[in-house]
Design a protein around this motif. Structure first.
Motif, PDB file in Angstrom:
ATOM      1  N   PHE A 102      -3.849  46.066  -6.814  1.00  0.00           N
ATOM      2  CA  PHE A 102      -3.427  47.150  -7.697  1.00  0.00           C
ATOM      3  C   PHE A 102      -4.179  47.124  -9.025  1.00  0.00           C
ATOM      4  O   PHE A 102      -4.456  48.190  -9.601  1.00  0.00           O
ATOM      5  CB  PHE A 102      -1.915  47.085  -7.922  1.00  0.00           C
ATOM      6  CG  PHE A 102      -1.130  47.793  -6.846  1.00  0.00           C
ATOM      7  CD1 PHE A 102      -0.594  49.048  -7.054  1.00  0.00           C
ATOM      8  CD2 PHE A 102      -0.960  47.199  -5.603  1.00  0.00           C
ATOM      9  CE1 PHE A 102       0.104  49.704  -6.062  1.00  0.00           C
ATOM     10  CE2 PHE A 102      -0.260  47.853  -4.596  1.00  0.00           C
ATOM     11  CZ  PHE A 102       0.273  49.112  -4.820  1.00  0.00           C
ATOM     12  N   ASP A 103      -4.525  45.947  -9.515  1.00  0.00           N
ATOM     13  CA  ASP A 103      -5.281  45.861 -10.769  1.00  0.00           C
ATOM     14  C   ASP A 103      -6.606  46.608 -10.664  1.00  0.00           C
ATOM     15  O   ASP A 103      -7.040  47.261 -11.616  1.00  0.00           O
ATOM     16  CB  ASP A 103      -5.553  44.396 -11.136  1.00  0.00           C
ATOM     17  CG  ASP A 103      -4.343  43.709 -11.745  1.00  0.00           C
ATOM     18  OD1 ASP A 103      -3.394  44.396 -12.157  1.00  0.00           O
ATOM     19  OD2 ASP A 103      -4.348  42.460 -11.803  1.00  0.00           O
ATOM     20  N   VAL A 104      -7.264  46.500  -9.510  1.00  0.00           N
ATOM     21  CA  VAL A 104      -8.559  47.156  -9.334  1.00  0.00           C
ATOM     22  C   VAL A 104      -8.386  48.612  -8.920  1.00  0.00           C
ATOM     23  O   VAL A 104      -8.893  49.536  -9.576  1.00  0.00           O
ATOM     24  CB  VAL A 104      -9.424  46.404  -8.296  1.00  0.00           C
ATOM     25  CG1 VAL A 104     -10.722  47.160  -8.027  1.00  0.00           C
ATOM     26  CG2 VAL A 104      -9.727  44.992  -8.781  1.00  0.00           C
ATOM     27  N   MET A 142      -1.619  46.680   8.959  1.00  0.00           N
ATOM     28  CA  MET A 142      -2.555  45.685   8.444  1.00  0.00           C
ATOM     29  C   MET A 142      -3.221  46.154   7.151  1.00  0.00           C
ATOM     30  O   MET A 142      -4.091  45.483   6.617  1.00  0.00           O
ATOM     31  CB  MET A 142      -3.649  45.315   9.461  1.00  0.00           C
ATOM     32  CG  MET A 142      -3.151  44.513  10.646  1.00  0.00           C
ATOM     33  SD  MET A 142      -4.478  44.175  11.831  1.00  0.00           S
ATOM     34  CE  MET A 142      -5.634  43.243  10.816  1.00  0.00           C
ATOM     35  N   ALA A 143      -2.812  47.307   6.652  1.00  0.00           N
ATOM     36  CA  ALA A 143      -3.383  47.827   5.412  1.00  0.00           C
ATOM     37  C   ALA A 143      -2.283  48.383   4.514  1.00  0.00           C
ATOM     38  O   ALA A 143      -2.513  49.293   3.734  1.00  0.00           O
ATOM     39  CB  ALA A 143      -4.413  48.903   5.711  1.00  0.00           C
ATOM     40  N   SER A 144      -1.082  47.825   4.618  1.00  0.00           N
ATOM     41  CA  SER A 144       0.039  48.384   3.858  1.00  0.00           C
ATOM     42  C   SER A 144      -0.200  48.294   2.360  1.00  0.00           C
ATOM     43  O   SER A 144       0.154  49.216   1.611  1.00  0.00           O
ATOM     44  CB  SER A 144       1.348  47.680   4.233  1.00  0.00           C
ATOM     45  OG  SER A 144       1.274  46.292   3.944  1.00  0.00           O
ATOM     46  N   ILE A 145      -0.823  47.203   1.896  1.00  0.00           N
ATOM     47  CA  ILE A 145      -1.065  47.055   0.460  1.00  0.00           C
ATOM     48  C   ILE A 145      -2.192  47.973   0.015  1.00  0.00           C
ATOM     49  O   ILE A 145      -2.107  48.630  -1.035  1.00  0.00           O
ATOM     50  CB  ILE A 145      -1.388  45.592   0.113  1.00  0.00           C
ATOM     51  CG1 ILE A 145      -0.279  44.669   0.604  1.00  0.00           C
ATOM     52  CG2 ILE A 145      -1.581  45.433  -1.389  1.00  0.00           C
ATOM     53  CD1 ILE A 145       1.100  45.030   0.116  1.00  0.00           C
ATOM     54  N   TYR A 146      -3.258  48.030   0.796  1.00  0.00           N
ATOM     55  CA  TYR A 146      -4.351  48.950   0.475  1.00  0.00           C
ATOM     56  C   TYR A 146      -3.850  50.387   0.464  1.00  0.00           C
ATOM     57  O   TYR A 146      -4.115  51.153  -0.472  1.00  0.00           O
ATOM     58  CB  TYR A 146      -5.476  48.773   1.495  1.00  0.00           C
ATOM     59  CG  TYR A 146      -6.646  49.713   1.312  1.00  0.00           C
ATOM     60  CD1 TYR A 146      -7.371  49.724   0.132  1.00  0.00           C
ATOM     61  CD2 TYR A 146      -7.018  50.597   2.327  1.00  0.00           C
ATOM     62  CE1 TYR A 146      -8.448  50.595  -0.037  1.00  0.00           C
ATOM     63  CE2 TYR A 146      -8.095  51.459   2.164  1.00  0.00           C
ATOM     64  CZ  TYR A 146      -8.807  51.460   0.981  1.00  0.00           C
ATOM     65  OH  TYR A 146      -9.856  52.314   0.809  1.00  0.00           O
ATOM     66  N   PHE A 151      -2.100  55.400  -2.099  1.00  0.00           N
ATOM     67  CA  PHE A 151      -1.012  56.363  -2.292  1.00  0.00           C
ATOM     68  C   PHE A 151      -0.720  56.498  -3.781  1.00  0.00           C
ATOM     69  O   PHE A 151      -0.513  57.603  -4.296  1.00  0.00           O
ATOM     70  CB  PHE A 151       0.251  55.886  -1.571  1.00  0.00           C
ATOM     71  CG  PHE A 151       0.428  56.378  -0.159  1.00  0.00           C
ATOM     72  CD1 PHE A 151       1.529  57.135   0.193  1.00  0.00           C
ATOM     73  CD2 PHE A 151      -0.493  56.056   0.828  1.00  0.00           C
ATOM     74  CE1 PHE A 151       1.710  57.577   1.502  1.00  0.00           C
ATOM     75  CE2 PHE A 151      -0.322  56.487   2.136  1.00  0.00           C
ATOM     76  CZ  PHE A 151       0.784  57.253   2.476  1.00  0.00           C
ATOM     77  N   ALA A 152      -0.677  55.368  -4.494  1.00  0.00           N
ATOM     78  CA  ALA A 152      -0.422  55.392  -5.935  1.00  0.00           C
ATOM     79  C   ALA A 152      -1.508  56.159  -6.670  1.00  0.00           C
ATOM     80  O   ALA A 152      -1.223  56.958  -7.569  1.00  0.00           O
ATOM     81  CB  ALA A 152      -0.314  53.962  -6.473  1.00  0.00           C
TER      82      ALA A 152
END
Length: 278
Positions: A102-104, A142-146, A151-152
């Motif tokens: 999220f920082d990047v 496998m890409a929920s965080i990405y 989405f954000a």
């Protein structure tokens, strides 16, 4: 007067290709990257200015914008391209790795945007182009965080465009597929090391990995060319269009997401991602 674009993350992938494309179209280009020593052939182009910008470090953002304005007089377009993908099962990903994602992908783009807005407001003009992904519209296993980060970014972009429209400032979002063909995957490997392997997920991982291998093989061979041409299209587009989808590989799922009912969409994605009961 020549127009000027500042692009983040130009050491490789879409960023490097976009910097080259804009320069060849006669634009002034502020090509920014964490390590200016990785500029490659961009450093030999007379209308390209190479400078350091690390989206983690606010001082480098401010310095890059100031140096670009000093060099070319003004900035007309910002392309928030810097980003990477964190892939793996959510339960096995550390909080630190999630924060870094999220920082990047989110806070970095927000910080660059915040830094350029006084200049755009003074000019009563400017365009912000945020590089999202098909994963910014669809949650991939496998890409929920990405996906969450993209989405954000898309939600931020959509809300921001209303705030800035009255000031003559446009916001655009690019949703490419084909990321695995750009050197993006190599960055993924470097950023995703802080993960725990959980044996219970192995059957699912094997199935999804095989599925993604097929999707990679089917990705547009000319994805980079299509994406950079679309970024340029967005930069010169005078309309208030928000989203641009440059590659064909992601189109069927995007069409299902946005052009069918919720029930039909989930039936389609379940057929891809949910193991059939034995």
């Amino acid at each position: 007067m020549k127009q000027t674009v500042l692009i983040t993350g130009t050491s490789s992938g879409f960023g490097a290709a976009a910097a080259r494309y804009f320069a060849e179209k006669g634009w002034n280009v502020i090509a920014t990257m964490r390590d200016a020593g990785k500029a490659g052939d961009l450093g030999h182009m007379s209308n390209v200015f190479i400078t350091k910008l690390d989206v983690h470090v606010a001082e480098t953002i401010d310095a890059a914008i100031a140096a670009g304005i000093e060099r070319f007089g003004r900035i007309d377009v910002i392309v928030n391209n810097a980003g990477y993908g964190l892939f793996g099962i959510f339960e096995g990903v550390s909080r630190e790795a999630i924060q870094q994602q999220f920082d990047v992908n989110v806070f970095g783009a927000m910080d660059v945007t915040r830094a350029i807005l006084p200049h755009f407001r003074a000019n009563h003009a400017g365009t912000i182009i945020n590089i999202s992904s098909g994963a910014g519209a669809i949650g991939f296993p496998m890409a929920s965080i990405y996906s969450a980060s993209k989405f954000a970014l898309e939600g931020f972009s959509e809300g921001l465009r209303y705030e800035l429209a009255s000031l003559g400032i446009k916001v655009k979002v690019i949703e490419p597929g084909g990321a695995l063909k750009t050197g993006f995957q190599a960055r993924v490997g470097g950023e995703s090391g802080n993960m725990q392997l959980i044996e219970d997920y192995f059957p699912f991982l094997n199935r999804i990995s095989a599925l993604y291998g097929g999707m990679q093989d089917a990705a547009d061979e000319d994805a980079v060319e299509k994406v950079v041409a679309t970024i340029f299209e967005a930069a010169v587009d005078e309309s208030d269009r928000l989203r641009y989808m440059p590659t064909n590989d992601i189109q069927p799922i995007l069409d299902a997401r946005r052009g069918t009912s919720e029930q039909d969409y989930h039936a389609f994605t379940n057929s891809l991602f949910v193991p059939k009961e034995h």
